[in-house]
Design a protein around this motif. Structure first.
Motif, PDB file in Angstrom:
ATOM      1  N   VAL B 237       0.840  -1.201   0.000  1.00  0.00           N
ATOM      2  CA  VAL B 237       0.000   0.000   0.000  1.00  0.00           C
ATOM      3  C   VAL B 237       0.875   1.250   0.000  1.00  0.00           C
ATOM      4  O   VAL B 237       0.628   2.208  -0.740  1.00  0.00           O
ATOM      5  CB  VAL B 237      -0.967  -0.015   1.198  1.00  0.00           C
ATOM      6  N   ALA B 238       1.960   1.222   0.795  1.00  0.00           N
ATOM      7  CA  ALA B 238       2.847   2.381   0.850  1.00  0.00           C
ATOM      8  C   ALA B 238       3.475   2.651  -0.518  1.00  0.00           C
ATOM      9  O   ALA B 238       3.549   3.802  -0.969  1.00  0.00           O
ATOM     10  CB  ALA B 238       3.934   2.155   1.897  1.00  0.00           C
ATOM     11  N   TRP B 239       3.924   1.587  -1.207  1.00  0.00           N
ATOM     12  CA  TRP B 239       4.495   1.757  -2.552  1.00  0.00           C
ATOM     13  C   TRP B 239       3.471   2.371  -3.492  1.00  0.00           C
ATOM     14  O   TRP B 239       3.784   3.243  -4.301  1.00  0.00           O
ATOM     15  CB  TRP B 239       4.936   0.411  -3.121  1.00  0.00           C
ATOM     16  N   VAL B 240       2.213   1.875  -3.396  1.00  0.00           N
ATOM     17  CA  VAL B 240       1.176   2.361  -4.306  1.00  0.00           C
ATOM     18  C   VAL B 240       0.894   3.835  -4.040  1.00  0.00           C
ATOM     19  O   VAL B 240       0.812   4.644  -4.978  1.00  0.00           O
ATOM     20  CB  VAL B 240      -0.108   1.504  -4.169  1.00  0.00           C
ATOM     21  N   VAL B 241       0.781   4.216  -2.750  1.00  0.00           N
ATOM     22  CA  VAL B 241       0.524   5.620  -2.408  1.00  0.00           C
ATOM     23  C   VAL B 241       1.652   6.495  -2.937  1.00  0.00           C
ATOM     24  O   VAL B 241       1.427   7.537  -3.562  1.00  0.00           O
ATOM     25  CB  VAL B 241       0.354   5.779  -0.882  1.00  0.00           C
ATOM     26  N   LEU B 242       2.892   6.037  -2.737  1.00  0.00           N
ATOM     27  CA  LEU B 242       4.047   6.793  -3.208  1.00  0.00           C
ATOM     28  C   LEU B 242       3.993   6.956  -4.737  1.00  0.00           C
ATOM     29  O   LEU B 242       4.179   8.058  -5.269  1.00  0.00           O
ATOM     30  CB  LEU B 242       5.330   6.066  -2.804  1.00  0.00           C
ATOM     31  N   ALA B 243       3.693   5.834  -5.420  1.00  0.00           N
ATOM     32  CA  ALA B 243       3.666   5.873  -6.888  1.00  0.00           C
ATOM     33  C   ALA B 243       2.576   6.814  -7.392  1.00  0.00           C
ATOM     34  O   ALA B 243       2.799   7.591  -8.320  1.00  0.00           O
ATOM     35  CB  ALA B 243       3.455   4.463  -7.443  1.00  0.00           C
ATOM     36  N   VAL B 244       1.378   6.737  -6.765  1.00  0.00           N
ATOM     37  CA  VAL B 244       0.276   7.614  -7.191  1.00  0.00           C
ATOM     38  C   VAL B 244       0.667   9.075  -6.965  1.00  0.00           C
ATOM     39  O   VAL B 244       0.428   9.939  -7.813  1.00  0.00           O
ATOM     40  CB  VAL B 244      -1.027   7.263  -6.430  1.00  0.00           C
TER      41      VAL B 244
END
Lengths: 253, 256
Positions: B237-244
């Motif tokens: 989830v953290a990776w996804v938030v960062l990527a978004v």
């Protein structure tokens, strides 16, 4: 000859081709060094007597992803639709205006692609094997006598895989599907390897057969010799390229 | 002087643009083809894994583990789905029309994320359940049926992982903007670089693919990386938030 140099220029001007070179050279080298480091520490603490014969070569089997991208892009870039601001054209119409003979055009493309992949695989093999040799030192099999046949095996495997990707993309005209199928099938446990659990015939898939040219330890039900493996893979490539050529010469561009 | 009443003011700007993005995604033939392809691959691989399971070469007869095993490959479909959702704007200049209609770039970008999630989650559920049903049919009497709780966690985790992977891929593609380089880069990472690093380095446990392993491959949670399923989910989830976030900033700052 001018068609060939034109195709070479087209290839070198594509950003995807440079990305393919980066993948093909960096992946096996980096992963090869990581494997070599863990192998040499295993040798040092005595849990392993010596490096396996496939150390370095195994990683080169994964680096073939670079060749796949190259083969796909060589065909799909011709069909990519430019934006509205560039007239929504496709490069293929210009290419065929410049080289109207479709056979000559395809032969030039195959020659240019082969040149690029030979170059990429030679660089990747050289860097990966010498890095592995440097890390493992005296325990390495990497550059022993058998390397004289295994290194050309790697180059041939990469070239045939790129041509396979090229042939499939000529049929689909879109890069996404061949890219997905072929990269998936280069993963650590390949789909063809899974199928070999279901049927022994799966060893005749081009990738499993072709790997025989440079890998000694492939756990599949039927053992093929390096020569047989290479021939089986070459037959696949010739068949698919023939389909691609026929489609390309008969269809509207 | 007459005032013109706004004709289509239902919902906030964000709801309306999200709805539009869902319609856009559904109208792409590639969306349906990718979803159908993922389901087909999932079913075929479930047959292969279940056949291997019957012969005892997988080391487990759990219908859940075998039915979820194809996720390792079908995630490719969700990577492609995410990439196409982002890059379809850049073939033919559709992005210029989109930005004329919804000029707020961050809002447009977030609407796209919402639309992708709304499409990816049901698709993922169908693909995951399809693999499970096929595996169960092939295993027949040999199937070890898990308790319902494990089943729900397995299906939910797998579907969430696939949807998150689609969002991560679309963020990467928003920055790259071209289909082939984005698909090539992501596939090489998820299928070649990621698994190879997983076996060889410790930091790989925190990367989005390995951290997500525990979300769908429960018996492998300890074997692949040191993180528990819950912590792994947190990292994905953290990776996804960062990527978004990175994609939103880049989308806002660059010329379209």
């Amino acid at each position: 000859m001018s068609a060939y140099s034109g195709e070479l220029r087209k290839l070198t001007s594509l950003p995807s081709v440079w990305a393919a070179f980066a993948i093909g050279i960096a992946v096996p080298a980096v992963v090869g060094v990581l494997s070599a480091v863990s192998t040499s520490s295993a040798i040092a603490n005595g849990s392993k007597p010596e490096a396996g014969p496939d150390l370095g070569y195994q990683e080169l089997a994964f680096g073939v992803a670079g060749a796949i991208v190259l083969g796909v892009v060589a065909a799909s870039s011709e069909y990519f639709t430019e934006g509205e601001s560039a007239g929504s054209g496709r490069q293929i119409t210009t290419s065929l205006t410049a080289v109207p003979s479709r056979t000559r055009f395809l032969l030039a493309k195959v020659a240019a692609l082969t040149t690029a992949v030979v170059l990429m695989s030679a660089i990747a093999t050289g860097i990966t094997l010498s890095c592995v040799q440097a890390v493992v030192g005296d325990h390495a099999h990497a550059l022993d006598g058998a390397a004289a046949t295994r290194v050309p095996g790697v180059v041939l495997y990469w070239v045939l895989t790129a041509l396979l990707a090229f042939g499939i993309t000529l049929l689909t005209r879109n890069g996404v599907v061949p890219l997905a199928v072929l990269v998936l099938n280069t993963s650590v446990v390949t789909v063809t390897f899974l199928l070999s659990k279901v049927t022994p015939l799966a060893v005749y898939f081009p990738d499993l057969a072709g790997m025989r040219m440079f890998l000694t330890e492939v756990r599949v039900p039927v053992e093929l010799s390096p020569l047989t493996g290479g021939v089986v893979m070459a037959v696949w490539v010739v068949l698919l390229l023939a389909c691609g050529f026929t489609a390309f010469t008969r269809r509207d561009a | 002087m007459t005032t013109v009443a706004p004709t289509r003011a239902r919902g906030s700007e964000f709801t309306r643009s999200s709805r539009a993005e869902v319609l856009k995604l559904l109208s792409l033939p590639a969306t349906l083809l990718t979803a159908a392809g993922s389901l087909l691959v999932s079913a075929v691989l479930a047959v292969a894994f279940a056949t291997a399971g019957r012969q005892g070469s997988t080391g487990t007869a759990s219908a859940l583990d075998i039915g979820l095993a194809p996720i390792g490959y079908t995630q490719a479909g969700f990577i492609i789905l995410g990439v196409l959702a982002a890059t379809s704007e850049y073939t033919g200049g559709q992005v210029q029309t989109s930005l004329t209609v919804v000029p707020r770039r961050v809002l447009l970008h977030l609407s796209k994320v919402v639309a992708l999630v709304l499409i990816a989650v049901p698709t993922a559920l169908v693909v995951v359940l399809g693999g499970l049903v096929v595996a169960d049919l092939v295993l027949g009497d040999a199937a070890v049926v898990p308790p319902f709780g494990d089943f729900a966690v397995g299906v939910g985790g797998a579907a969430a992982y696939l949807a998150l992977t689609a969002v991560l891929s679309s963020s990467v593609a928003t920055v790259i903007r071209r289909t082939i380089p984005a698909v090539a880069g992501l596939l090489v990472y998820y299928f070649i670089a990621g698994p190879l690093l997983r076996d060889r380095t410790a930091f790989a446990a925190y990367l989005p693919d390995t951290a997500g392993y525990g979300m769908w491959f429960h018996s492998g949670a300890g074997r692949f990386g040191s993180l528990s399923a819950l912590v792994g989910t947190g990292f994905v989830v953290a990776w996804v938030v960062l990527a978004v976030a990175v994609a939103a900033v880049s989308f806002r700052a660059r010329d379209a």
